[in-house]
Design a protein around this motif. Structure first.
Motif, PDB file in Angstrom:
ATOM      1  N   TYR A  65       2.853  65.658  51.624  1.00  0.00           N
ATOM      2  CA  TYR A  65       2.819  66.979  52.245  1.00  0.00           C
ATOM      3  C   TYR A  65       1.414  67.263  52.763  1.00  0.00           C
ATOM      4  CZ  TYR A  65       7.363  67.694  50.082  1.00  0.00           C
ATOM      5  OH  TYR A  65       8.677  67.574  49.730  1.00  0.00           O
ATOM      6  N   ILE A 145       9.963  70.078  55.610  1.00  0.00           N
ATOM      7  CA  ILE A 145      10.058  68.757  54.975  1.00  0.00           C
ATOM      8  C   ILE A 145      10.810  68.884  53.651  1.00  0.00           C
ATOM      9  CG2 ILE A 145       8.748  66.902  53.875  1.00  0.00           C
ATOM     10  CD1 ILE A 145       6.544  67.393  55.990  1.00  0.00           C
ATOM     11  N   LEU A 166      12.616  64.914  60.687  1.00  0.00           N
ATOM     12  CA  LEU A 166      11.845  64.638  59.474  1.00  0.00           C
ATOM     13  C   LEU A 166      10.756  63.613  59.756  1.00  0.00           C
ATOM     14  CD1 LEU A 166      11.280  64.869  56.455  1.00  0.00           C
ATOM     15  CD2 LEU A 166      13.103  63.190  56.055  1.00  0.00           C
ATOM     16  N   LEU A 170       6.484  64.214  59.285  1.00  0.00           N
ATOM     17  CA  LEU A 170       5.668  63.583  58.240  1.00  0.00           C
ATOM     18  C   LEU A 170       4.286  63.188  58.766  1.00  0.00           C
ATOM     19  CD1 LEU A 170       8.402  61.326  56.600  1.00  0.00           C
ATOM     20  CD2 LEU A 170       7.379  63.394  55.632  1.00  0.00           C
TER      21      LEU A 170
END
Length: 459
Positions: A65, A145, A166, A170
């Motif tokens: 994250y 996410i 997604l 990232l």
């Protein structure tokens, strides 16, 4: 061109990235299909075919994250917001201070991408504000996410659209940052000089020449020393509210003789965040913005450069109309840096890619994330182009990316359009700039990455 174009790419969440390499390798591989069939393949349709086990592998590899801000907006940022408000008024852009407004955040990024036109004090404030705003957006990205990974944990298969989203969200896998150089090594300088016209060798090779073109009409700003500022207007006043990333920051590091409002940033070239201080190789380009195309390369950097020069302060919406259409038909109200770079390198001969698990293509229906989103562009070309290690290894037609606050989120993209013995120059959208100094990014403390586009077609 940061993550944006987000609003429509993900219906609210920020998409700044491309596809994760692991899933790319396992996504649809269309061997044996005809060229016509390949042309129908989209990123999302390919991801529909990804084995659900690959989603589980993604979770097992530990989802990363982004860093988020702590506490309220610092007072120093409130001062920067005043600077931004003054610029918005001058540019006739109707935005109000509100970090929850994507359009306002984008405008901050666009101002930070043109810090070369700010005074030193303003530059520092705006740069720090842009980094703070980036962390603020990280909260939105992290939330999305989490939503998508929670679906995987619950045993549900992501749709092709969700998986593409997604992977775009990232963080990047960090590559080799460009090592900053105040000036070329002797070997590099000799190679540059070998490519210069005879008259330029005699008159401009040691002074940097005089071909720093700028301003909306392509005027000429003379580049004399490594440190003189490039003063170009950015774009027609009306529409520069696109944003999401500050990529160009005043550069100038060796002598600040030029005190115009472009601010020759003082120059700690410490900021280079670069690695590999290896001296150097080939620099393409010359004082008039030329290039040295390899005969065995199918990529023509001069065509790419000429396209960038033609469209640097305009939008080619007739040929590439997707972003205008999804934004309601406006002429230039989106953050356009990566879309612009993709257009230029396609003009130079970079081949679109719809197979092999990693995608880069334009479609009026919807381009790949990597076509118009900087983070995704980085991820895609990391799989197909050679990384540039040193500033003066960049050539005309190469592409550079910037990560403002080193969080693994690429905010901006630009194309190299000129190289002199003392500077590498880039052309970009949002803010629109022609032949702006790349050293500004290093002085602002950005992580800078570069791609040898002549290697991207595999020839």
């Amino acid at each position: 061109m940061k993550k944006y174009i987000l609003s429509f790419f993900l219906a609210g969440a920020l998409v700044l990235a491309g596809c994760s390499q692991e899933s790319q390798e396992n996504a649809s591989k269309n061997e044996g299909t005809s060229e016509k069939e390949k042309a129908q393949v989209t990123e999302e349709s390919a991801y529909e075919k990804v084995d659900p086990e690959e989603d589980k592998k993604l979770l097992n590899s530990k989802v990363i994250y982004y860093e988020t801000p702590k506490g309220q907006t610092p007072e120093v940022h409130k001062e920067a917001e005043k600077v931004v408000a003054e610029i918005a008024k001058k540019k006739k852009v109707n935005v109000k201070p509100n970090l929850n407004d994507a359009r306002y955040r984008d405008f901050i990024y666009s101002v930070a991408s043109d810090v070369e036109s700010l005074g030193e004090d303003q530059r520092k404030k705006v740069t720090e504000l842009a980094k703070f705003v980036d962390k603020h957006e990280n909260k939105l990205k992290n939330k999305r996410i989490q939503e998508l990974t929670a679906k995987i944990k619950a045993g549900q298969k992501l749709t092709g659209k969700e998986r593409a989203e997604l992977d775009s969200l990232l963080p990047i896998k960090f590559g080799n940052k460009i090592n900053y150089q105040k000036q070329p090594t002797k070997e590099q300088l000799d190679k540059i000089s070998d490519k210069l016209p005879h008259e330029a060798k005699n008159q401009g090779a040691r002074t940097g020449g005089n071909d720093n073109q700028g301003t909306r009409t392509g005027g000429n700003n003379q580049d004399t020393q490594p440190n003189e500022d490039n003063d170009q207007d950015t774009r027609p006043d009306e529409g520069d509210n696109q944003g999401t990333n500050p990529d160009q920051n005043n550069n100038d590091n060796t002598n600040n003789d030029n005190n115009n409002s472009n601010d020759n940033n003082n120059n700690d070239n410490n900021n280079n965040n670069g690695n590999n201080n290896q001296g150097g190789n080939n620099v393409a380009g010359n004082l008039i913005g030329g290039g040295n195309q390899q005969q065995n390369s199918s990529y023509d950097p001069i065509k790419a450069r000429d396209y960038a020069y033609k469209w640097w302060n305009k939008r080619n919406n007739e040929q590439y109309g997707y972003y205008s259409r999804v934004m309601g038909g406006c002429y230039d109200c989106w953050y356009d840096c990566t879309n612009f770079v993709s257009q230029a390198i396609k003009e130079g001969g970079i081949k679109e890619q719809r197979t092999g698990g990693t995608y880069w293509y334009y479609s009026d229906e919807k381009p790949s994330y990597s076509w118009g989103v900087a983070n995704s562009f980085y991820k895609h070309f990391k799989t197909r182009a050679k990384e540039v290690r040193n500033l003066f290894d960049l050539e005309v037609g190469d592409v550079v990316n910037a990560d403002f606050d080193h969080d693994g989120d690429i905010e901006h993209a630009a194309i190299v359009t000129k190289v002199t013995p003392y500077e590498v120059y880039i052309t970009q959208h949002t803010y629109d700039r022609k032949d702006a100094k790349l050293s500004a990014w290093f002085n602002a403390g950005y992580n800078v990455y570069g791609w040898k586009m002549k290697t991207a077609n595999g020839d």
